[in-house]
Design a protein around this motif. Structure first.
Motif, PDB file in Angstrom:
ATOM      1  N   LEU A 153      -3.054  -4.199   5.669  1.00  0.00           N
ATOM      2  CA  LEU A 153      -2.336  -2.975   5.312  1.00  0.00           C
ATOM      3  C   LEU A 153      -2.744  -2.468   3.929  1.00  0.00           C
ATOM      4  O   LEU A 153      -2.611  -1.276   3.637  1.00  0.00           O
ATOM      5  N   HIS A 154      -3.244  -3.362   3.063  1.00  0.00           N
ATOM      6  CA  HIS A 154      -3.689  -2.919   1.740  1.00  0.00           C
ATOM      7  C   HIS A 154      -4.808  -1.886   1.864  1.00  0.00           C
ATOM      8  O   HIS A 154      -4.907  -0.959   1.059  1.00  0.00           O
ATOM      9  N   GLU A 155      -5.664  -2.065   2.859  1.00  0.00           N
ATOM     10  CA  GLU A 155      -6.785  -1.136   3.058  1.00  0.00           C
ATOM     11  C   GLU A 155      -6.313   0.207   3.605  1.00  0.00           C
ATOM     12  O   GLU A 155      -7.087   1.160   3.645  1.00  0.00           O
ATOM     13  N   LYS A 156      -5.068   0.277   4.026  1.00  0.00           N
ATOM     14  CA  LYS A 156      -4.520   1.513   4.588  1.00  0.00           C
ATOM     15  C   LYS A 156      -3.562   2.203   3.624  1.00  0.00           C
ATOM     16  O   LYS A 156      -2.801   3.083   4.028  1.00  0.00           O
ATOM     17  N   PRO A 199       4.352  -6.660  11.394  1.00  0.00           N
ATOM     18  CA  PRO A 199       3.621  -7.693  12.152  1.00  0.00           C
ATOM     19  C   PRO A 199       2.446  -8.263  11.368  1.00  0.00           C
ATOM     20  O   PRO A 199       2.123  -9.447  11.486  1.00  0.00           O
ATOM     21  N   GLU A 200       1.810  -7.423  10.559  1.00  0.00           N
ATOM     22  CA  GLU A 200       0.674  -7.894   9.761  1.00  0.00           C
ATOM     23  C   GLU A 200       1.080  -8.975   8.763  1.00  0.00           C
ATOM     24  O   GLU A 200       0.271  -9.839   8.407  1.00  0.00           O
ATOM     25  N   VAL A 201       2.333  -8.929   8.299  1.00  0.00           N
ATOM     26  CA  VAL A 201       2.801  -9.950   7.358  1.00  0.00           C
ATOM     27  C   VAL A 201       2.944 -11.294   8.065  1.00  0.00           C
ATOM     28  O   VAL A 201       2.533 -12.337   7.546  1.00  0.00           O
ATOM     29  N   ILE A 238       4.066  -4.085  -0.302  1.00  0.00           N
ATOM     30  CA  ILE A 238       4.518  -4.188   1.088  1.00  0.00           C
ATOM     31  C   ILE A 238       5.852  -4.909   1.168  1.00  0.00           C
ATOM     32  O   ILE A 238       5.978  -6.073   0.767  1.00  0.00           O
ATOM     33  N   GLY A 239       6.851  -4.217   1.676  1.00  0.00           N
ATOM     34  CA  GLY A 239       8.163  -4.813   1.877  1.00  0.00           C
ATOM     35  C   GLY A 239       8.547  -4.737   3.342  1.00  0.00           C
ATOM     36  O   GLY A 239       7.756  -5.037   4.230  1.00  0.00           O
TER      37      GLY A 239
END
Length: 276
Positions: free
Chosen positions: A216-219, A94-96, A224-225
């Motif tokens: 998501l990078h911070e997690k 969802p973040e993408v 990310i795929g």
């Protein structure tokens, strides 16, 4: 090869026709010319040089990762005639999708989506189950072919230059990537303008220029795929360790950047010169 290809007007780092070797296919010679002219240039000059040398459409495929967001910034900032497209696999986080909308609003651009063929997805799920990619490497690769490789073929149909966010230090398999490579199977030039940037440098640039990034990078999600084929990486793991995390193979590639033999496609050094 024309002098216009080797010496795009108004750009530094030009080479002359006499400098270009005669060996290789026309596509390899074009890639070599770009490497010699712009392999050591900065990212903006690399992109501008490619745009000036293009024989047709330039297509940039973004997955909205760190590198792709930075390249989007460079492309939009320079007003380059580049089509920005993305592959929506129907299994994105969802973040993408949220970042997709934010990116369009931030840069004032429309990003063209390419989706998998519904009949191919239906057939795969019917044969293997909803998460059938877990059952074998062959099944996983078949899923990637359906959701990513085939849509990429449609996205690049008729393109002359394909711009990617590959960096040489993302994995050992990508260590030999050059700025420009001849992709004979697709009949185009593949560019990696950020090939010699580190992740830290890319992240610092993004933050300094207000480039929208995926939370998501911070997690710990570095690469990310699809979901659930991507996980956060652990301290000390390589960047692509979070891709297809249940597989043991160190060369984690979905098929977008590999040839028929399953290996990362790259041009032969003798054909394309030293590059960056």
């Amino acid at each position: 090869m024309s002098a216009d290809l080797l010496n795009p007007p108004g750009l530094s780092g030009q080479i002359t026709a006499s400098d270009a070797p005669a060996a290789g296919t026309p596509l390899e010679r074009r890639a070599q010319a770009l490497n010699e002219a712009f392999g050591a240039a900065d990212v903006a000059a690399r992109l501008a040089g490619a745009a000036a040398a293009a024989h047709g459409r330039l297509v940039f495929t973004t997955s909205f990762g760190l590198e792709d967001q930075v390249l989007t910034h460079f492309i939009i900032d320079a007003g380059l005639p580049v089509e920005i497209v993305t592959l929506d696999t129907d299994r994105l986080f969802p973040e993408v999708h949220a970042l997709w909308k934010e990116t369009e609003a931030h840069f004032g651009v429309r990003i063209l989506p390419f989706y998998p063929r519904h009949d191919a997805v239906e057939g795969f799920v019917g044969r293997h189950g909803l998460d059938g990619f877990y059952t074998s490497r062959e099944a996983r690769k078949a899923c990637c072919d359906i959701r990513k490789v085939e849509p990429l073929g449609r996205a690049l149909a008729g393109a002359d230059i394909w711009i990617t966010g590959l960096r040489a230090d993302q994995s050992a398999a990508r260590g030999g990537v050059r700025f420009a490579e001849a992709e004979a199977a697709r009949g185009l030039i593949k560019l990696s303008p950020l090939l010699d940037w580190s992740r830290d440098r890319t992240l610092a640039f993004a933050k300094a220029n207000g480039v929208p990034l995926n939370p998501l990078h911070e997690k710990g999600f570095v690469s990310i795929g699809c979901q659930p084929c991507t996980r956060a990486i652990r301290p000390g793991e390589p960047e692509r360790a979070g891709r297809w995390w249940w597989e043991e193979d160190a060369a984690k590639e979905c098929g977008l950047h590999v040839g028929p033999d399953g290996k990362l496609t790259r041009a032969k050094p003798a054909s394309l010169g030293a590059g960056a």
